[in-house]
Design a protein around this motif. Structure first.
Motif, PDB file in Angstrom:
ATOM      1  N   LYS A 665      13.819   0.083   2.412  1.00 37.47           N
ATOM      2  CA  LYS A 665      15.106   0.231   3.084  1.00 37.47           C
ATOM      3  C   LYS A 665      16.247  -0.100   2.122  1.00 37.47           C
ATOM      4  O   LYS A 665      16.058  -0.828   1.143  1.00 37.47           O
ATOM      5  N   PRO A 666      17.440   0.407   2.394  1.00 39.98           N
ATOM      6  CA  PRO A 666      18.573   0.177   1.474  1.00 39.98           C
ATOM      7  C   PRO A 666      18.935  -1.303   1.397  1.00 39.98           C
ATOM      8  O   PRO A 666      18.687  -2.067   2.329  1.00 39.98           O
ATOM      9  N   PRO A 667      19.553  -1.732   0.275  1.00 41.71           N
ATOM     10  CA  PRO A 667      19.885  -3.156   0.087  1.00 41.71           C
ATOM     11  C   PRO A 667      20.724  -3.745   1.208  1.00 41.71           C
ATOM     12  O   PRO A 667      20.542  -4.915   1.567  1.00 41.71           O
ATOM     13  N   GLU A 668      21.650  -2.958   1.771  1.00 38.05           N
ATOM     14  CA  GLU A 668      22.516  -3.504   2.823  1.00 38.05           C
ATOM     15  C   GLU A 668      21.725  -3.888   4.074  1.00 38.05           C
ATOM     16  O   GLU A 668      22.143  -4.758   4.837  1.00 38.05           O
ATOM     17  N   HIS A 669      20.556  -3.237   4.275  1.00 39.28           N
ATOM     18  CA  HIS A 669      19.715  -3.625   5.416  1.00 39.28           C
ATOM     19  C   HIS A 669      19.245  -5.069   5.264  1.00 39.28           C
ATOM     20  O   HIS A 669      19.336  -5.870   6.205  1.00 39.28           O
ATOM     21  N   TYR A 670      18.757  -5.417   4.073  1.00 40.98           N
ATOM     22  CA  TYR A 670      18.240  -6.767   3.847  1.00 40.98           C
ATOM     23  C   TYR A 670      19.383  -7.780   3.794  1.00 40.98           C
ATOM     24  O   TYR A 670      19.223  -8.926   4.226  1.00 40.98           O
ATOM     25  N   THR A 671      20.525  -7.359   3.267  1.00 40.41           N
ATOM     26  CA  THR A 671      21.686  -8.246   3.271  1.00 40.41           C
ATOM     27  C   THR A 671      22.042  -8.653   4.699  1.00 40.41           C
ATOM     28  O   THR A 671      22.459  -9.786   4.962  1.00 40.41           O
ATOM     29  N   GLY A 672      21.815  -7.720   5.638  1.00 41.40           N
ATOM     30  CA  GLY A 672      22.145  -7.995   7.035  1.00 41.40           C
ATOM     31  C   GLY A 672      21.146  -8.903   7.737  1.00 41.40           C
ATOM     32  O   GLY A 672      21.530  -9.694   8.606  1.00 41.40           O
TER      33      GLY A 672
END
Length: 815
Positions: A665-672
Motif C-alpha cells: 500500500k502507498p506510504p500515506e496509508h501507513y502514515t495514517g
C-alpha cells in the motif's frame, strides 16, 4: 394455589381446561380447596404466574395459569415490546428480588435468544425431554438487529421462550439452581435463570410480524423438580460444577497488593481487630451460605469467604461492579479484612482509614507513625510522577505483607512473590532488595530494629514451594510437569471494560489485508490464545511476502508489545534458538514472532523446530540460573521474504502458510494507521474484543490445508537430494523399489544410499516396508513409493511380485 368457593365454579374451571387438553391423567392432578369443595386442579391450571401490565408496573394486575398463557399465544398482543405485559414464573404481588426470595415458583423458563432454532428444532429438542411445555416466539423473533462492532444489520434469527410448568411449587433456591443448570445444559441465555427475572407476554411488534407458538401441555410428563429425569439430573450436575468452578476461582485469587506508603504498620492491627463477617453484616450483606451483596442485580449470593495460606480470611466477590467488593473493582484480587473495611467504611480512602484507625488501635504507636511519615516524605521524591513514570522505590513491606506475598522457591534457591512472580532474587540479594524494611523486636524496654526479611525467612508461616513453572490459565499456585508444588508465573490478561465497543477497524482491516481469505481463521487463532491460553493449538503461521514494507513488523509488534503484553516476544532469531542450549527468550510466552529465518541450517534443525512448536512441556535453561520446567503455551507467527524460509514437506501439520501477493500500500496509508497501532489503548480494545469473540467453531487441532500457498513453500524447500530421489521414483515403473535398485540409480550420480538419502526418501513420500522380503532368491529391503494404503497391508509375496515386475519392466525399457 387455586381454590373454589362452590362446586359450580370448580366444574366450570375443569370444563374450560378439558376443552383445551383432553388426556387428563389423574396422577398429575393436585387436590386443593376446603373439605366441602375439594376439586382436582392440574399444574397448568394453578394460577402461579404473576402478570404485570408493563415491566414498569410494581404490582401484579392478576395471576394466570400456564393454560391461560397458552391462550395468550393464540392471539398475541401487537405493539412495542416495552409496553407489553411482563410475567414472572413465581406467584407474588411484586417482582423485585426480595419478592422472589419469599415467593413460590411454578414454572421453568428457557430463553432461546441466541441459537436460532426453527419450530421443528424446538419441537425435536423438547420432545426428547418428554415434558409438557408452551413455546412461543418473542418480540424480536425474525427482526433484524445491528451488530455493535461492525454496524451492519444482521440477518433475522429465530428467538423463542419456552415455559415448562412444575408439578409442584418450589422455593427460589431450588428454582435458581435448576434454571441456571438447565441454561448451561441447553446452551441458552443464563440471564433468564435469575430468580427475579420475568419474561414478556406473547407479543408482536407489528400486525404482520411473524409469530409462532407450540402448545404441548396435553402430552408428556409434568416437570418434577425433585425427580431424576434427564433435564433435572443434568441441571443439578452442571449447577454444582458451575458452583465448584466459582469456588475454585475464589480460592485461586491472589491477595490484593498492599499500597506502599504511610501506615503499613497499622494494617496488621486492623486485620487482627476486626471480624470480616461482622463487617459484611454491618453493611447489609446477607449470609446465605455465601454472602449476597446489597447491590446485587442477579440476586445470587456471590461473596466467598475463605482462609488464605497465611491464615488470614479473605473475601472474593463474583458480583458485578456495583458491589464495592467485586473482584472486577480490584483487579481480580481477594480482599483481606483491612481491604473490606477500607471499601465499606471509608469509601476506598486508605489514607483516611489508616489515620482514623491508628488513633483508635495504636494509641502508643505515635513514634512509629512519625517514623513512617518521615520515610513516606523521603519516598515521595521517588514517586513515579517524579521519575518519568518508572517506579524506582524500594519495596515497603511489614512482616504480615511479606508472609502474605513472598515465596521461597527451594529448587531454585530464590525468592519471588505472588504479586510479581517474575521477580527472582537470591537470598543474599533479597537482604539488599528489602533492606529498607525493618521491624522492631525485643522486650523489657530493649527494642531494636531487625531486617524484616530475616524475620520472614525464619517464620514458620513463610510460603515455601519446591519450584516455579509457567502454566497459562492456571492459578498462582499449581503443580509443575513433574507434580511438584510450584509458583506459577502466569497471571491473567488485564482488561479495561470501558474499551468495549471501541473502534478496532484499523486492526481488522490490516489483518484482512495480510491474511486474505484466512483472516477470520487467524483472528479465531488469536482469540483462542486470549480465551484459552493454556490450550496449545497444533499449528502456527508462516507468512511469506517477497516484497517488504507491508506493515508486518508493525502488526507483529502490536501483538507482542500490546495485545499480549508481558507474554510475547518479537524478532526471535529462530536459527540461533534451535542451535543453542539456552531457550530463555521463549520462556513464559504465549506468542512469538520471527521476522526472518536464516536458511542455512533449516534442514539440520527441522526436527527440533517440530518439537519446539508442539512439545507439551519443556525445560527452561537460562544462563547462570537453575533449570525448571514449564507447560508450553507459545504460539508462533513467522514472517519471511523467502518461500524456502521454513523446511516443510507434504506431511507437515505444524504451519498454516500464507503467501501474500497483494501490492504494497502507498506510504500515506501507513502514515495514517501507525499512530493507531502505537496507541496502547487500542491494543487493550483488541484484547477485549478477542476475549469476547465467539470461537465455538474454532478447532485448535485442525490440520492446516495443503493448499497452493503451502505447496509453493514445500516445492521451494526441496533439497537436491529430494529432487534426485523424486527423479528415481518417477522413472521406476512399479509401486515398490528395492534398496539395490536405489543404490544402482544413485551410483550414476556419484551418490550412495546413506542416512541423508534415507531422509530424502522419506521427504519424497516413500515409506519403508516393515519386513525383509525374498525376491529372486535374495533377501531385500524395499520402499513403497506409490499406493501406500494398498501395499502397506500386503503380504511379503505380493510385495516381491510387485518388485520383480518393476525390475522386468525397467530391464525391458533399458534394452
Amino acid at each position: 394455589m387455586a381454590t373454589t368457593s362452590s362446586n359450580t365454579v370448580a366444574t366450570q374451571v375443569i370444563d374450560n381446561y378439558n376443552i383445551v387438553v383432553l388426556d387428563c391423567k389423574p396422577a398429575h392432578l393436585t387436590l386443593v380447596g376446603c373439605v366441602a369443595d375439594i376439586v382436582e386442579i392440574r399444574p397448568d391450571e394453578v394460577k402461579g404466574l404473576s402478570l404485570f401490565d408493563t415491566h414498569k408496573a410494581q404490582t401484579a394486575s392478576r395471576f394466570i395459569s400456564a393454560n391461560e398463557l397458552a391462550k395468550l399465544c393464540v392471539s398475541p398482543r401487537v405493539g412495542a415490546k416495552e409496553t407489553a405485559p411482563l410475567i414472572t414464573p413465581f406467584h407474588s404481588e411484586g417482582k423485585k428480588q426480595h419478592d422472589a426470595v419469599k415467593a413460590r415458583f411454578h414454572a421453568l423458563v428457557i430463553d432461546h435468544d441466541h441459537d436460532d432454532l426453527t419450530r421443528e428444532q424446538i419441537g425435536d429438542k423438547y420432545k426428547g425431554l418428554g415434558l409438557r411445555y408452551i413455546a412461543f416466539t418473542t418480540s424480536s423473533h425474525q427482526q433484524g438487529v445491528t451488530d455493535k462492532d461492525s454496524g451492519e444489520v444482521l440477518p433475522p434469527v429465530n428467538k423463542w421462550k419456552v415455559v415448562i410448568p412444575y408439578n409442584c411449587s418450589i422455593d427460589y433456591k431450588q428454582h435458581e439452581a435448576l434454571a441456571k443448570g438447565a441454561a448451561i445444559s441447553l446452551g441458552t441465555d443464563a440471564a433468564q435463570a435469575r430468580k427475579q427475572q420475568g419474561f414478556y407476554a406473547p407479543n408482536k411488534l407489528t400486525a404482520d410480524a411473524p409469530f409462532e407458538s407450540i402448545n404441548q401441555l396435553h402430552k408428556g410428563e409434568w416437570l418434577d423438580p425433585n425427580s431424576d429425569s434427564k433435564l433435572v439430573q443434568d441441571a443439578r450436575e452442571l449447577y454444582e460444577l458451575w458452583s465448584e468452578e466459582r469456588d475454585a476461582q475464589a480460592q485461586k485469587a491472589t491477595p490484593k497488593p498492599r499500597a506502599e506508603g504511610l501506615g503499613v504498620g497499622i494494617i496488621g492491627k486492623i486485620n487482627r481487630h476486626y471480624d470480616i463477617r461482622e463487617l459484611l453484616e454491618e453493611h447489609d450483606y446477607v449470609d446465605m451460605g455465601k454472602w449476597l451483596s446489597p447491590n446485587s442485580e442477579s440476586g445470587s449470593p456471590g461473596v466467598h469467604i475463605y482462609p488464605g495460606g497465611d491464615g488470614k480470611e479473605r473475601v472474593y466477590s463474583h458480583h458485578g461492579e456495583t458491589d464495592l467488593l467485586s473482584a472486577q473493582n480490584h483487579g481480580g484480587h481477594a480482599l483481606d479484612t483491612a481491604d473490606v473495611l477500607c471499601c465499606l467504611k471509608y469509601g476506598g480512602d486508605s489514607s483516611r482509614m489508616i489515620r482514623e484507625e491508628a488513633g483508635e488501635l495504636d494509641q502508643h504507636g505515635q513514634k512509629e507513625r512519625q517514623r513512617e511519615f518521615r520515610i513516606a516524605e523521603d519516598r515521595a521524591r521517588l514517586d513515579p510522577s517524579q521519575t518519568g513514570g518508572i517506579d524506582v522505590r524500594p519495596p515497603n513491606y511489614d512482616l504480615d505483607g511479606m508472609l502474605a506475598n513472598l515465596v521461597y522457591i527451594s529448587e531454585l534457591d530464590r525468592i519471588s512473590s505472588l504479586s510479581n512472580p517474575k521477580m527472582s532474587v537470591s537470598l543474599a540479594g533479597a537482604r539488599t532488595h528489602f533492606a529498607s524494611c525493618k521491624t522492631d523486636v525485643g522486650g523489657a524496654g530493649v527494642i531494636k530494629p531487625k531486617p524484616t526479611i530475616d524475620l520472614w525467612r525464619e517464620h514458620p508461616a513463610r510460603i515455601t514451594l519446591a519450584t516455579k513453572t509457567f502454566r497459562a490459565g492456571a492459578g498462582p499456585l499449581c503443580k509443575d510437569p513433574e507434580g511438584q508444588a510450584a509458583l506459577n508465573s502466569w497471571r491473567d490478561f488485564e482488561y479495561d471494560e470501558s474499551l468495549a465497543g471501541a473502534d478496532i477497524s484499523p486492526f481488522r482491516e490490516h489483518v484482512g489485508y495480510l491474511f486474505g481469505d484466512v483472516a477470520e481463521t487467524h483472528l479465531d487463532w488469536l482469540a483462542h490464545a486470549i480465551q484459552k491460553p493454556g490450550e496449545l493449538p497444533h499449528y502456527g503461521w508462516v507468512h511469506i511476502s517477497q516484497e517488504t514494507g507491508k506493515g508486518r513488523g508493525m502488526y507483529g509488534g502490536f501483538l507482542v508489545q500490546g495485545v499480549f503484553s508481558g507474554y510475547g516476544v518479537a524478532g526471535v532469531d529462530l536459527t540461533s534458538l534451535l542451535s543453542s542450549d539456552f531457550n530463555s527468550p521463549i520462556a513464559e510466552k504465549i506468542i512469538a514472532t520471527v521476522d526472518e529465518v536464516k536458511t542455512g541450517s533449516k534442514w539440520e534443525y527441522k526436527e527440533r523446530l517440530k518439537s519446539l512448536i508442539n512439545e507439551q512441556t519443556r525445560i527452561i535453561n537460562t544462563k547462570g540460573v537453575r533449570q525448571y520446567q514449564e507447560y508450553n503455551a507459545c504460539r508462533w507467527v513467522i514472517f519471511s521474504n523467502h518461500e524456502d524460509a521454513v523446511a516443510l514437506d507434504h506431511t507437515d501439520r505444524r504451519f498454516w502458510v500464507v503467501v501474500h501477493e497483494l501490492d504494497t500500500k502507498p506510504p500515506e496509508h501507513y502514515t495514517g494507521i501507525i499512530p493507531w497501532f502505537n496507541d496502547g489503548r487500542n491494543a487493550g480494545a483488541v484484547r477485549l474484543w478477542l476475549r469476547d469473540r465467539d470461537i465455538r467453531g474454532f478447532n485448535p487441532g485442525q490440520r492446516p490445508p495443503l493448499d497452493e500457498a503451502k505447496l509453493k513453500v514445500i516445492e521451494a524447500n526441496k533439497s537436491e537430494d529430494v529432487l534426485l530421489i523424486e527423479d528415481i521414483i518417477n522413472d521406476w515403473p512399479s509401486d515398490v523399489i528395492g534398496n539395490c535398485n536405489i543404490r544402482t540409480a544413485l551410483i550414476q550420480h556419484d551418490r550412495k544410499l546413506d542416512n541423508r538419502m534415507v531422509h530424502a526418501l522419506k521427504d519424497a513420500g516413500a515409506a519403508r516396508f516393515n519386513k525383509t522380503i525374498w525376491a529372486g532368491g535374495n533377501p531385500e529391503r524395499v520402499w513403497i513409493i506409490r499406493n501406500h494404503k494398498k501395499w502397506s497391508k500386503a503380504e511379503a509375496k505380493e510385495i516381491a511380485t510387485e518388485l520383480l515386475r518393476g525390475r522386468e519392466e525397467q530391464k525391458a525399457l533399458s534394452l
